[in-house]
Design an enzyme around this catalytic site. Sequence first.
Site, PDB file in Angstrom:
ATOM      1  N   CYS A   1     -59.817-119.923 -30.623  1.00 16.10           N
ATOM      2  CA  CYS A   1     -59.834-119.948 -29.251  1.00 16.10           C
ATOM      3  C   CYS A   1     -58.464-120.864 -28.317  1.00 16.10           C
ATOM      4  O   CYS A   1     -58.585-122.007 -28.323  1.00 16.10           O
ATOM      5  CB  CYS A   1     -60.933-120.451 -28.391  1.00 16.10           C
ATOM      6  SG  CYS A   1     -60.865-120.372 -26.445  1.00 16.10           S
TER       7      CYS A   1
ATOM      8  N   CYS B   1     -59.361-122.267 -24.991  1.00 15.66           N
ATOM      9  CA  CYS B   1     -59.971-123.562 -25.339  1.00 15.66           C
ATOM     10  C   CYS B   1     -59.561-124.925 -25.702  1.00 15.66           C
ATOM     11  O   CYS B   1     -59.472-126.042 -25.244  1.00 15.66           O
ATOM     12  CB  CYS B   1     -61.197-123.436 -26.110  1.00 15.66           C
ATOM     13  SG  CYS B   1     -62.159-121.897 -25.871  1.00 15.66           S
ATOM     14  N   ASP B   2     -58.490-124.715 -26.796  1.00 15.35           N
ATOM     15  CA  ASP B   2     -58.041-125.665 -27.461  1.00 15.35           C
ATOM     16  C   ASP B   2     -56.579-125.975 -27.447  1.00 15.35           C
ATOM     17  O   ASP B   2     -56.106-126.973 -27.773  1.00 15.35           O
ATOM     18  CB  ASP B   2     -58.032-125.496 -29.084  1.00 15.35           C
ATOM     19  CG  ASP B   2     -59.751-125.369 -29.176  1.00 15.35           C
ATOM     20  OD1 ASP B   2     -60.560-125.946 -28.489  1.00 15.35           O
ATOM     21  OD2 ASP B   2     -60.270-124.742 -30.177  1.00 15.35           O
TER      22      ASP B   2
END
Length: 309
Positions: free
Chosen positions: A136, A139-140
């Site tokens: 992701c 997200c990261d």
Amino acid sequence: MTDEPAQKVLILGSGPAGLSAALYAARAELAPLVLSGMTLHGQASLTHLIENYPGFPDGIGGDALGEAIQKQAEKFGARMEFDSATKVDLSQRPFKVSTYGRTYACETLIIATGASPVLLQVPGEKEFTGRGVSYCATCDGYFFREKHVCVVGGGDSAFEEALFLTRYAASVTIIHRREGFRASALLQRRAQENPKIHFILNSIITEITGDQALKALRLGNVKTGEETEHATDGLFIFIGHTPNTELFKGQIDMDERGFIRTGVTMETNIPGVFAAGEAADPHYRQVATSAGMGVAAAMQAIRYLEKLG
Ligand code: NAP
């Protein structure tokens, strides 16, 4: 066993399919109950910017879209529980759906459990997940500011996420197992024009290595057979998705990859059970198509309940 009255419409999943179904069932005054699943608002919520959902010429964040559809559905009486189904019994009506703490009965069930990323399945992948390996970018990506990262895959997901990662990373290398890409021409052009994006083609990752964190990828050239090591700080894996339908195996008709079989009306082989979104979509995987499938499933559930009287 449950002693609560059966829900008229129970929906599994809170992505665009589940929430769109909830909106339509709520407007039919059926007070649908949505069990959100582990990822609130589904995979779409992890997308930084959705540029192809109709009605948003400047794009809309995946999380913002999920929140908006939830709010819209709740306005008409939909309810949401932050819970996941662990067991289902579809052998008779009312159907039974259990979570860790409760069992629900329902007259109709709409399965909108979505899909999960396919794993690369090479040594080091599990070990370094969360320590350099990610599925992701939204997200990261932030953790990789000024770092050098790789993306594996040649489809829309890989290209879209690679482009997103250029916001943070010093360089993004797309590793693909052949020369041709599945990604749309527009995404390919954007990536090729981006000075931060590089390509390693005709290559597969055979091992992910490091110590506390990921440090390098072992690559095999599929044409020459040559093996090389490529130093990197991160690896983002986007090589497709698999439907989240394990729970229903043996009870509902599925294809060989686990996608639930439905007709255009979203009915499964069990009357009263419908499926929508990526759990039932081996073809399109779009937020708009998932939303449309959710709408169709709810409309069909409404008709089914009307027939039952
Ligand atoms: P995809 O189109 O199936 O692409 C998967 C990619 O991963 C392919 O390039 C494939 O290589 C590669 N791959 C598969 N298994 C691999 C393995 N074991 N090792 C190395 N590479 C592997 O998947 P996706 O990109 O997730 O897209 C799925 C669907 O969602 C598509 O219909 C896509 O159009 C849609 N989507 C659309 C958008 C958008 O419209 N903005 C965004 C994301 C996704 P090969 O090409 O050699 O098979």
